[in-house]
Write an enzyme that holds these catalytic residues in place. Structure first.
Site, PDB file in Angstrom:
ATOM      1  N   ALA A   1      34.034  40.943  21.246  1.00  0.00           N
ATOM      2  CA  ALA A   1      33.346  40.634  20.218  1.00  0.00           C
ATOM      3  C   ALA A   1      31.841  40.053  20.351  1.00  0.00           C
ATOM      4  O   ALA A   1      31.772  39.361  21.572  1.00  0.00           O
ATOM      5  CB  ALA A   1      33.803  39.392  19.358  1.00  0.00           C
TER       6      ALA A   1
ATOM      7  N   ASP B   1      44.325  37.484  24.425  1.00  0.00           N
ATOM      8  CA  ASP B   1      43.598  37.130  25.675  1.00  0.00           C
ATOM      9  C   ASP B   1      44.389  37.378  26.967  1.00  0.00           C
ATOM     10  O   ASP B   1      45.851  37.103  27.072  1.00  0.00           O
ATOM     11  CB  ASP B   1      43.842  35.424  25.746  1.00  0.00           C
ATOM     12  CG  ASP B   1      43.229  34.818  26.817  1.00  0.00           C
ATOM     13  OD1 ASP B   1      43.087  35.333  27.943  1.00  0.00           O
ATOM     14  OD2 ASP B   1      43.221  33.403  26.806  1.00  0.00           O
TER      15      ASP B   1
ATOM     16  N   ASP C   1      33.039  42.096  30.074  1.00  0.00           N
ATOM     17  CA  ASP C   1      31.740  41.369  29.555  1.00  0.00           C
ATOM     18  C   ASP C   1      32.098  39.885  29.327  1.00  0.00           C
ATOM     19  O   ASP C   1      32.032  39.376  28.263  1.00  0.00           O
ATOM     20  CB  ASP C   1      31.381  42.143  28.523  1.00  0.00           C
ATOM     21  CG  ASP C   1      29.878  41.819  28.159  1.00  0.00           C
ATOM     22  OD1 ASP C   1      29.066  41.434  29.107  1.00  0.00           O
ATOM     23  OD2 ASP C   1      29.110  41.684  26.858  1.00  0.00           O
TER      24      ASP C   1
ATOM     25  N   CYS D   1      25.371  37.974  30.965  1.00  0.00           N
ATOM     26  CA  CYS D   1      23.957  37.733  30.670  1.00  0.00           C
ATOM     27  C   CYS D   1      23.403  36.570  31.318  1.00  0.00           C
ATOM     28  O   CYS D   1      22.842  35.517  30.756  1.00  0.00           O
ATOM     29  CB  CYS D   1      23.636  37.626  29.173  1.00  0.00           C
ATOM     30  SG  CYS D   1      24.565  36.481  28.263  1.00  0.00           S
TER      31      CYS D   1
HETATM   32  C1  SAM Z   1      29.546  37.942  26.211  1.00  0.00           C
HETATM   33  S1  SAM Z   1      30.654  37.751  24.840  1.00  0.00           S
HETATM   34  C2  SAM Z   1      31.051  39.518  24.835  1.00  0.00           C
HETATM   35  C3  SAM Z   1      30.125  40.457  24.145  1.00  0.00           C
HETATM   36  C4  SAM Z   1      30.473  41.769  23.556  1.00  0.00           C
HETATM   37  N1  SAM Z   1      31.051  42.438  24.780  1.00  0.00           N
HETATM   38  C5  SAM Z   1      29.312  42.444  23.191  1.00  0.00           C
HETATM   39  O1  SAM Z   1      28.585  43.307  23.860  1.00  0.00           O
HETATM   40  O2  SAM Z   1      29.058  42.495  22.042  1.00  0.00           O
HETATM   41  C6  SAM Z   1      32.343  37.093  25.642  1.00  0.00           C
HETATM   42  C7  SAM Z   1      33.264  37.336  24.407  1.00  0.00           C
HETATM   43  O3  SAM Z   1      34.638  36.909  25.043  1.00  0.00           O
HETATM   44  C8  SAM Z   1      35.389  36.381  24.412  1.00  0.00           C
HETATM   45  N2  SAM Z   1      36.311  35.688  25.083  1.00  0.00           N
HETATM   46  C9  SAM Z   1      36.235  34.396  25.869  1.00  0.00           C
HETATM   47  N3  SAM Z   1      37.292  34.273  26.577  1.00  0.00           N
HETATM   48  C10 SAM Z   1      38.233  35.150  26.335  1.00  0.00           C
HETATM   49  C11 SAM Z   1      39.692  35.539  26.762  1.00  0.00           C
HETATM   50  N4  SAM Z   1      40.350  34.718  27.696  1.00  0.00           N
HETATM   51  N5  SAM Z   1      40.114  36.694  26.336  1.00  0.00           N
HETATM   52  C12 SAM Z   1      39.613  37.635  25.521  1.00  0.00           C
HETATM   53  N6  SAM Z   1      38.265  37.091  25.251  1.00  0.00           N
HETATM   54  C13 SAM Z   1      37.628  36.192  25.532  1.00  0.00           C
HETATM   55  C14 SAM Z   1      34.626  35.374  23.544  1.00  0.00           C
HETATM   56  O4  SAM Z   1      35.171  35.202  22.396  1.00  0.00           O
HETATM   57  C15 SAM Z   1      33.233  36.293  23.217  1.00  0.00           C
HETATM   58  O5  SAM Z   1      33.430  37.087  22.167  1.00  0.00           O
END
Ligand code: SAM
Length: 436
Positions: free
Chosen positions: A255, A302, A320, A373
């Protein structure tokens, strides 16, 4: 609906931020912006004060005999807004002082009027002396918290001053042209026909930098999926991850879907599973896919919690991960106020867990792309070094991105004026483990 002055709203938002409630992006939502007589000024005040807060706070200390009480944080924020306007904006001094003093009435603290008037008038008179004092201390001058400045200095001894400068600049607005709908040159011409000046980025083949930021929805072709807003460094995902038709791809932290869509625009036949553990963020992925007429399976999950067998094996994995976002401080200057070293430690542990959980899901011969980032080595090169040390089947693949710095593992882009955000990529290939 009550309509508030931008100064008062900024004061309320900054007070909440300093109490660690929410973020700039969450406070400056469409509803709040519609409640003020000056939405652009509200944004300027909030972003400007966050960007320069360590320096503004230093000035305030010099200008006051004793600090304000904790319960008068609203007065402090009003003063920071006034100082920002006086010292960083082109507002005539008398207007700035008068309007800030008048705003004290709304706070219901009449005793603060004389104080606000005295502080701002002294700031006006002592500008040169204040600046000379600020120049003596890097943390104050570059307006970064001491812990972050020291960490950046340790990680990037040759580059940290350029990084600090870069973090204080305004971020450009960058578009990703959907190569399925138009070439970059065609898109540039379409924008020019509407009076929108854009120039190609130097790194990502479909990137265009706008001369002036604008509302994305108003861009020609946005609704039809010809363009998306995405920083150039993020767009590179589709160049860095080796793609061929029909591959099974896991985007494990997807997301709002910016990179999911960049990958699919480059290769629409990919079979993408886009996961995120925050259910409230999934609709954004779906909206982006829908607007761009792309397809991916989107699920709330997750990978550190779910049994691995549930997902099967993937040819490519994009990780990411959530990070300190220290590479995008110029876009989110409130990071300077909000981020703590303890939080960074927690993020490093989370990233390690995500890497460990994702790796078994990668097919032999497949590639995992790890990205952040962040500018901090603990989240980047050191994280991958630690992973490779414990995974004999993880083979680092050399990456060459122009303008990126080669690290022990992976490559680091630093924030560049009219260029990409600070960003890190590391590519790992899974080799078959040889049995002894
Ligand atoms: C840096 S953002 C990703 C941005 C996305 N890849 C984009 O380019 O639009 C990191 C994402 O990791 C999700 N996140 C954090 N911990 C996670 C987990 N254990 N499993 C899956 N998603 C996770 C967060 O909700 C967040 O949306």
């Amino acid at each position: 609906m009550t309509v508030s002055s931008p100064r008062i709203l900024a004061c309320q938002i900054l007070t909440a931020l300093m109490q660690h409630q929410g973020s700039l992006a969450s406070h400056l939502n469409a509803q709040v912006l519609s409640q003020t007589t000056g939405p652009a000024l509200l944004q300027e005040f909030c972003y400007g004060v966050c960007r320069w807060q360590p320096r503004l706070q230093f000035y305030l200390q010099q200008l006051m005999d004793k600090p304000l009480r904790a319960k008068d944080l609203d007065v402090q924020c009003l003063l920071l807004v006034g100082l920002y306007q006086l010292l960083f904006m082109r507002t005539p001094d008398h207007a700035c002082v008068n309007e800030t003093v008048a705003a004290v009435d709304t706070l219901g603290k009449p005793w603060a009027k004389a104080l606000v008037n005295a502080v701002l008038r002294n700031a006006q008179r002592q500008q040169a002396e204040l600046q000379a004092l600020a120049e003596r201390d890097y943390s104050v001058w570059y307006a970064h918290p001491e812990w972050l400045l020291q960490q950046l200095k340790q990680d990037w001894p040759q580059h940290y001053r350029a990084i600090l400068d870069g973090n204080n600049q305004r971020a450009p607005m960058t578009l990703r042209v959907n190569q399925r709908k138009a070439s970059r040159t065609e898109c540039q011409a379409l924008l020019a026909a509407e009076g929108i000046v854009a120039k190609p980025g130097l790194l990502a083949p479909n990137s265009l930098y706008l001369a002036q930021p604008m509302d994305a929805v108003g861009l020609p072709g946005f609704v039809e999926g010809m363009v998306s807003v995405q920083d150039e460094a993020s767009q590179l995902v589709a160049s860095v991850l080796p793609l061929t038709p029909g591959l099974r791809v896991l985007d494990a932290c997807a997301a709002p879907g910016g990179k999911t869509c960049a990958l699919l625009e480059a290769e629409p036949t990919l079979q993408v599973l886009a996961l995120d553990n925050e259910a409230r963020r999934l609709p954004r992925i779906l909206q982006n896919l829908d607007r761009l007429q792309l397809h991916a399976e989107v699920r709330c999950a997750d990978i550190t919690q779910e049994p691995a067998a549930e997902f099967g094996r993937f040819d490519r994995i994009l990780l990411d991960v959530p990070c300190s976002a220290t590479g995008v401080i110029r876009r989110h200057p409130d990071i300077k106020l909000l981020r703590t070293p303890a939080e960074v430690e927690l993020l490093v542990a989370k990233q390690r867990a995500l890497l460990a959980a994702a790796w078994p899901l990668l097919a032999t011969g497949g590639y995992l792309l790890y990205s952040t980032c962040s500018l901090l080595k603990a989240e980047n090169s050191a994280q991958i070094a630690q992973f490779v040390e414990h995974h004999a089947d993880a083979e680092p693949v050399a990456l060459s991105i122009e303008a990126a710095l080669a690290c022990d593992f992976g490559v680091q882009l630093l924030p560049q004026a009219d260029g990409p955000d600070g960003f890190y990529y590391a590519l790992l290939r899974k080799r078959g483990v040889q049995l002894a």
